[in-house]
Design a protein around this motif. Structure first.
Motif, PDB file in Angstrom:
ATOM      1  N   LEU A  73      16.998   2.443   4.828  1.00  0.00           N
ATOM      2  CA  LEU A  73      15.875   1.556   4.568  1.00  0.00           C
ATOM      3  C   LEU A  73      14.608   2.395   4.445  1.00  0.00           C
ATOM      4  CD1 LEU A  73      14.658  -1.325   4.376  1.00  0.00           C
ATOM      5  CD2 LEU A  73      14.434  -1.278   6.878  1.00  0.00           C
ATOM      6  N   PHE A  74      13.954   2.290   3.301  1.00  0.00           N
ATOM      7  CA  PHE A  74      12.715   3.020   3.056  1.00  0.00           C
ATOM      8  C   PHE A  74      11.529   2.054   3.136  1.00  0.00           C
ATOM      9  CE2 PHE A  74      15.967   5.208   0.440  1.00  0.00           C
ATOM     10  CZ  PHE A  74      15.920   6.465   1.024  1.00  0.00           C
ATOM     11  N   VAL A  75      10.410   2.558   3.651  1.00  0.00           N
ATOM     12  CA  VAL A  75       9.197   1.749   3.737  1.00  0.00           C
ATOM     13  C   VAL A  75       8.031   2.559   3.173  1.00  0.00           C
ATOM     14  CG1 VAL A  75       7.665   0.401   5.209  1.00  0.00           C
ATOM     15  CG2 VAL A  75      10.065   0.705   5.868  1.00  0.00           C
ATOM     16  N   PHE A  76       7.297   1.963   2.244  1.00  0.00           N
ATOM     17  CA  PHE A  76       6.098   2.628   1.749  1.00  0.00           C
ATOM     18  C   PHE A  76       4.955   1.635   1.670  1.00  0.00           C
ATOM     19  CE2 PHE A  76       7.890   1.099  -2.279  1.00  0.00           C
ATOM     20  CZ  PHE A  76       6.761   0.616  -2.938  1.00  0.00           C
ATOM     21  N   ALA A  77       3.739   2.162   1.690  1.00  0.00           N
ATOM     22  CA  ALA A  77       2.536   1.337   1.587  1.00  0.00           C
ATOM     23  C   ALA A  77       1.652   1.876   0.482  1.00  0.00           C
ATOM     24  CB  ALA A  77       1.766   1.334   2.915  1.00  0.00           C
ATOM     25  N   THR A  78       0.893   0.979  -0.120  1.00  0.00           N
ATOM     26  CA  THR A  78      -0.017   1.361  -1.192  1.00  0.00           C
ATOM     27  C   THR A  78      -1.459   1.216  -0.693  1.00  0.00           C
ATOM     28  OG1 THR A  78       0.271  -0.886  -2.069  1.00  0.00           O
ATOM     29  CG2 THR A  78       1.634   0.859  -3.021  1.00  0.00           C
ATOM     30  N   ALA A  79      -2.297   0.486  -1.425  1.00  0.00           N
ATOM     31  CA  ALA A  79      -3.711   0.370  -1.042  1.00  0.00           C
ATOM     32  C   ALA A  79      -3.900  -0.289   0.313  1.00  0.00           C
ATOM     33  CB  ALA A  79      -4.473  -0.417  -2.112  1.00  0.00           C
ATOM     34  N   SER A  80      -2.924  -1.064   0.749  1.00  0.00           N
ATOM     35  CA  SER A  80      -3.023  -1.766   2.035  1.00  0.00           C
ATOM     36  C   SER A  80      -3.321  -0.822   3.185  1.00  0.00           C
ATOM     37  CB  SER A  80      -1.714  -2.520   2.311  1.00  0.00           C
ATOM     38  OG  SER A  80      -0.622  -1.616   2.328  1.00  0.00           O
ATOM     39  N   LEU A  81      -2.678   0.343   3.209  1.00  0.00           N
ATOM     40  CA  LEU A  81      -2.906   1.328   4.268  1.00  0.00           C
ATOM     41  C   LEU A  81      -3.612   2.579   3.753  1.00  0.00           C
ATOM     42  CD1 LEU A  81       0.434   1.145   6.322  1.00  0.00           C
ATOM     43  CD2 LEU A  81      -1.649  -0.233   6.537  1.00  0.00           C
ATOM     44  N   GLY A  99       9.784   0.980  14.855  1.00  0.00           N
ATOM     45  CA  GLY A  99      10.699   2.088  14.611  1.00  0.00           C
ATOM     46  C   GLY A  99      10.776   2.484  13.151  1.00  0.00           C
ATOM     47  N   LEU A 100       9.892   1.932  12.311  1.00  0.00           N
ATOM     48  CA  LEU A 100       9.901   2.215  10.883  1.00  0.00           C
ATOM     49  C   LEU A 100       8.808   3.215  10.523  1.00  0.00           C
ATOM     50  CD1 LEU A 100      10.371  -1.417   9.510  1.00  0.00           C
ATOM     51  CD2 LEU A 100      12.104   0.395   9.573  1.00  0.00           C
ATOM     52  N   LYS A 101       9.188   4.234   9.776  1.00  0.00           N
ATOM     53  CA  LYS A 101       8.221   5.214   9.295  1.00  0.00           C
ATOM     54  C   LYS A 101       7.717   4.768   7.928  1.00  0.00           C
ATOM     55  CE  LYS A 101      10.180   9.198  11.735  1.00  0.00           C
ATOM     56  NZ  LYS A 101      10.755  10.565  11.589  1.00  0.00           N
ATOM     57  N   VAL A 102       6.395   4.677   7.802  1.00  0.00           N
ATOM     58  CA  VAL A 102       5.789   4.208   6.558  1.00  0.00           C
ATOM     59  C   VAL A 102       5.254   5.392   5.763  1.00  0.00           C
ATOM     60  CG1 VAL A 102       4.057   2.703   5.516  1.00  0.00           C
ATOM     61  CG2 VAL A 102       5.127   2.057   7.687  1.00  0.00           C
ATOM     62  N   ASP A 103       5.669   5.482   4.514  1.00  0.00           N
ATOM     63  CA  ASP A 103       5.195   6.510   3.597  1.00  0.00           C
ATOM     64  C   ASP A 103       4.004   5.931   2.833  1.00  0.00           C
ATOM     65  OD1 ASP A 103       4.924   8.641   1.906  1.00  0.00           O
ATOM     66  OD2 ASP A 103       6.809   8.347   0.846  1.00  0.00           O
ATOM     67  N   VAL A 104       2.801   6.444   3.076  1.00  0.00           N
ATOM     68  CA  VAL A 104       1.602   5.937   2.403  1.00  0.00           C
ATOM     69  C   VAL A 104       1.395   6.716   1.105  1.00  0.00           C
ATOM     70  CG1 VAL A 104      -0.873   5.503   2.575  1.00  0.00           C
ATOM     71  CG2 VAL A 104       0.572   5.301   4.619  1.00  0.00           C
ATOM     72  N   LEU A 105       1.507   6.024  -0.015  1.00  0.00           N
ATOM     73  CA  LEU A 105       1.392   6.662  -1.323  1.00  0.00           C
ATOM     74  C   LEU A 105      -0.067   6.858  -1.715  1.00  0.00           C
ATOM     75  CD1 LEU A 105       4.025   4.610  -3.382  1.00  0.00           C
ATOM     76  CD2 LEU A 105       4.405   6.674  -2.018  1.00  0.00           C
ATOM     77  N   THR A 106      -0.358   7.961  -2.359  1.00  0.00           N
ATOM     78  CA  THR A 106      -1.674   8.131  -2.964  1.00  0.00           C
ATOM     79  C   THR A 106      -1.732   7.251  -4.213  1.00  0.00           C
ATOM     80  OG1 THR A 106      -1.026   9.946  -4.425  1.00  0.00           O
ATOM     81  CG2 THR A 106      -1.718  10.529  -2.183  1.00  0.00           C
ATOM     82  N   GLY A 107      -2.940   7.035  -4.727  1.00  0.00           N
ATOM     83  CA  GLY A 107      -3.069   6.250  -5.944  1.00  0.00           C
ATOM     84  C   GLY A 107      -2.338   6.891  -7.107  1.00  0.00           C
ATOM     85  N   TYR A 108      -2.405   8.215  -7.197  1.00  0.00           N
ATOM     86  CA  TYR A 108      -1.718   8.924  -8.286  1.00  0.00           C
ATOM     87  C   TYR A 108      -0.208   8.781  -8.147  1.00  0.00           C
ATOM     88  CZ  TYR A 108      -0.417  12.598 -11.588  1.00  0.00           C
ATOM     89  OH  TYR A 108       0.127  13.276 -12.652  1.00  0.00           O
TER      90      TYR A 108
END
Length: 300
Positions: A73-81, A99-108
């Motif tokens: 299970l993958f978790v990512f966040a965009t502008a929200s975080l 227990g979930l690791k969130v990958d925060v993406l850059t805008g690019y």
């Protein structure tokens, strides 16, 4: 193999389950919750109440995904975080609580993953790609399968609603202010100046809602994925009646976007006018599929 992806957006949090086989991605399940995290931002910070809201939804989705027998299970966040001042605090609290690791993406990164996702299902010649989210709008220029440049504007359908709309739907003066803000942000991006594109590839729920509205209004089949740019003003005109009539029209097309659909349409129409786009080609795939493709297919 089966994988899960949770997309933590500014307006919605979505859980998608996919089957990945021989480099191909097939969607099996899709569920979303309108969390409205951007509404919990105060002074640039995501409040404790907002972080708790994210944790509650993520915990529920983690439990839901556990029944799907997924490999990962993958978790990512965009502008929200991404667009808050306490990003580290938010992701640390989410990990402690869920227990979930969130990958925060850059805008690019978000823009390029949009492209990877869309390119997975359609042939892309030359044009511009736009993803209108709740808190940001990603714009990418491509040429024959290659990314030329990309950027992320710090405005989206929900943030513009929050900052410019006084009631449920924008007044004419508020619509004008939204358009002015979008144009102002576009002018800051050097690689977008004095450009014209025939085709705009649209990604995300706002643009899919516009497609659905277009198909419904003009009696087109549901599977039609093309919207002439000149139809956008006609679609927007549908929302210039009295509030009760406008409310019914939005509920018929996109009930979960009751307050964000019109600001999102204004972003799209302003971008199309600015770049003289003739046609919008709506993609069913985007950042979630691009993210999964990168994590699973390209890293195998």
């Amino acid at each position: 193999m089966t994988y899960g992806v949770i997309d933590v957006g500014s307006n919605t949090i979505r859980l998608c389950i996919y089957e990945v086989e021989d480099g191909r991605i097939k969607s099996l399940f899709n569920n979303k919750t309108t969390a409205g995290l951007i509404g919990y931002v105060d002074g640039g910070e995501l409040t404790r109440k907002g972080i708790k809201k994210a944790c509650d939804v993520l915990s529920a989705y983690k439990e839901m995904a556990s029944h799907a027998k997924i490999k990962e299970l993958f978790v990512f966040a965009t502008a929200s975080l991404r667009n808050i001042s306490n990003t580290d605090e938010a992701i640390e609290t989410i990990y402690e609580e869920t227990g979930l690791k969130v990958d925060v993406l850059t805008g690019y990164e978000e823009a390029t993953l949009d492209f990877k996702g869309a390119a997975h299902t359609m042939h892309l010649g030359e044009g511009i790609m736009v993803d209108i989210g709740g808190g940001s709008t990603e714009i990418l220029v491509y040429d024959h399968g290659n990314i030329q440049d990309a950027t992320s504007l710090r405005l989206g359908s929900l943030s513009l609603y929050k900052n410019y709309v006084s009631k449920l739907f924008p007044k004419k003066s508020e619509e004008a202010a939204i358009r002015e803000k979008v144009l102002s942000e576009l002018k800051k991006v050097k690689f977008l100046r004095e450009r014209q594109f025939h085709t705009l590839v649209g990604i995300g729920g706002t643009i899919r809602a516009v497609k659905n509205m277009n198909n419904d209004m003009f009696g087109l089949p549901r599977q039609n994925d093309r919207v002439p740019a000149k139809k956008l003003p006609l679609l927007l005109d549908e929302f210039h009646d009295e509030e009760k009539s406008t409310l019914k029209k939005v509920l018929d097309v996109a009930p979960d976007r009751i307050h964000t659909l019109i600001p999102g349409m204004l972003i799209l129409d302003t971008i199309c006018r600015n770049f003289c786009c003739n046609e919008i080609l709506v993609s069913g795939y985007g950042v979630r599929e691009g993210y999964l493709y990168k994590k699973v297919v390209l890293e195998e």
